[in-house]
Design an enzyme around this catalytic site. Structure first.
Site: not given
Ligand code: NAD
Ligand code: UDP
Length: 343
Positions: A130, A154, A158
């Site tokens: 991120s 958080y 990362k």
């Molecule tokens: P999201 O919460 O929609 O998706 C994450 C998924 O991981 C969910 O479906 C959740 O059920 C699953 N999950 C969490 N812990 C788990 C575990 N222990 N075992 C199995 N599954 C698990 O989030 P997103 O927005 O799709 O983000 C995906 C990734 O991208 C994350 O790592 C997040 O930190 C990173 N990210 C997101 C953003 C954003 O703004 N959305 C920005 C930068 C980075």
């Protein structure tokens, strides 16, 4: 060619499933549904016209992960799974260190064990990092060589995972790792069938604005209008989730092709202010988005946008969608699914 997507039922993962299938890959979703809904699999089947295989597994369960890897022998893994709410991470830091850092260690150990069993398969991983790893950037646009820091657990998780990956790459040259630093993912698939479905009150701007436009919340709180930006409100690099999904396909192709590891920004290279987003959403939805100026939110930076040049040079990828497309697609998803996947 199979690609395993941990957290594949989530917001970015589900859009990446579609992009991978369109590019000829066979994605396998692995998720524990801690922040997603199984209904996403039915929606995905409607979009792609096929059932997407699901492994209902927790990434913290290393032996189970190993079993999944042994059965599927994926050519690559995209590691999305993790918790992502900044405020919650401040209140519950251990949850973040356990699930995010612990989850990454668990996955890496399972992949390492698999590599010992099948040394002919080079471990290939794309990791969801991120722009938060840049902390409060000294200037914009941000290039990948900027110093990294963290302002909450958080972001710290990362940063630690990135460092683990860099140490692993140094120790194990066979590994191929793509670290993708996302800026602000927004929007939804143009079908309106999948999108962002935050639990409770949204933390992020775009889902909050969408809920105001659809009438679920009466106004947006704009966190500060005294930043050193053109209109005083925060400026971010909003990127359409479809572009982000395409970035993952490009990353997988580069790792499987050239085979060199990389760390790249995935952003548009353009910043938009909070008020610009409000106006664009009003235009896309035809609805008013009332707002009130509220105090700054702790930990927010004034402005943050990417220099996406490295991703273009290394992956041949660039974002194509503008803010209006992001708002149009977010609105189609929000207005068609006011309660998200819960019907
Ligand atoms: P999201 O919460 O929609 O998706 C994450 C998924 O991981 C969910 O479906 C959740 O059920 C699953 N999950 C969490 N812990 C788990 C575990 N222990 N075992 C199995 N599954 C698990 O989030 P997103 O927005 O799709 O983000 C995906 C990734 O991208 C994350 O790592 C997040 O930190 C990173 N990210 C997101 C953003 C954003 O703004 N959305 C920005 C930068 C980075
Ligand atoms: N923001 C806002 N009201 C909200 C949510 C966010 O004014 O209800 C602002 C926030 O202060 C920041 C921008 O919108 O300037 C983007 O915030 P978001 O949480 O979406 O992303 P991040 O802070 O992670 O960049």
């Amino acid at each position: 060619m199979k690609i395993l997507l941990t957290g594949g039922a989530g917001y970015i993962g589900s859009h990446t499933v579609v992009a991978l299938i369109e590019a000829g890959f066979q994605p396998i979703v692995l998720d524990n549904f801690s922040n997603s809904h199984p209904a996403v699999l039915e929606r995905l089947a409607r979009i792609v016209g096929q059932t997407v295989p699901l492994e209902h597994v927790d990434v913290l369960d290393t032996p189970w992960l190993q079993d999944v890897l042994r059965r599927h022998r994926p050519a690559g893994v995209v590691h999305f799974a993790g918790d992502k709410a900044v405020g919650e991470s401040v209140a519950q830091p251990l949850k973040y260190f356990h699930n995010n850092i612990g989850g990454a260690v668990s996955l890496l150990r399972a992949m390492e064990a698999m590599h010992a069993e099948t040394p002919e398969d080079a471990p290939t991983l794309v990791f969801s990092s991120s722009a938060t790893v840049y902390g409060d950037p000294a200037r914009v646009p941000i290039t990948e060589d900027f110093p990294r820091s963290h302002t909450n657990p958080y972001g710290h998780s990362k940063l630690v995972i990135e460092d683990m990956l860099y140490a692993l790459m140094a120790a194990r040259p066979a590994w191929r790792v793509g670290v993708l630093r996302y800026f602000n993912p927004v929007g939804a698939h143009p079908s309106g069938l999948i999108g962002e479905d935050p639990a409770g009150i949204p933390n992020n701007l775009m889902p909050y604005v969408a809920q105001v436009a659809v009438g679920q919340r009466d106004h947006l709180n704009v966190f500060g209008n005294d930043y050193p930006t053109p209109d005083g409100t925060g400026v971010r690099d909003f990127i359409h989730v479809q572009d982000l999904a395409a970035g993952h396909v490009a990353a997988i192709k580069a790792l499987l092709g050239r085979g060199e590891s990389f760390t790249v920004n995935l952003g548009t290279g353009r910043g938009h202010s909070v008020l610009e987003v409000v106006r664009a959403f009003e235009k896309a939805s035809g609805r008013a988005v009332p707002y009130r100026i509220a105090p700054r939110r702790a930990g927010d930076v004034a402005q943050c946008w990417a220099d996406p040049g490295l991703a273009l040079r290394l992956l041949g990828w660039r974002a194509k969608h503008a803010l209006d497309d992001m708002c149009t697609d977010a609105w189609r998803w929000q207005s068609g699914n006011p309660n998200g996947y819960r019907g």
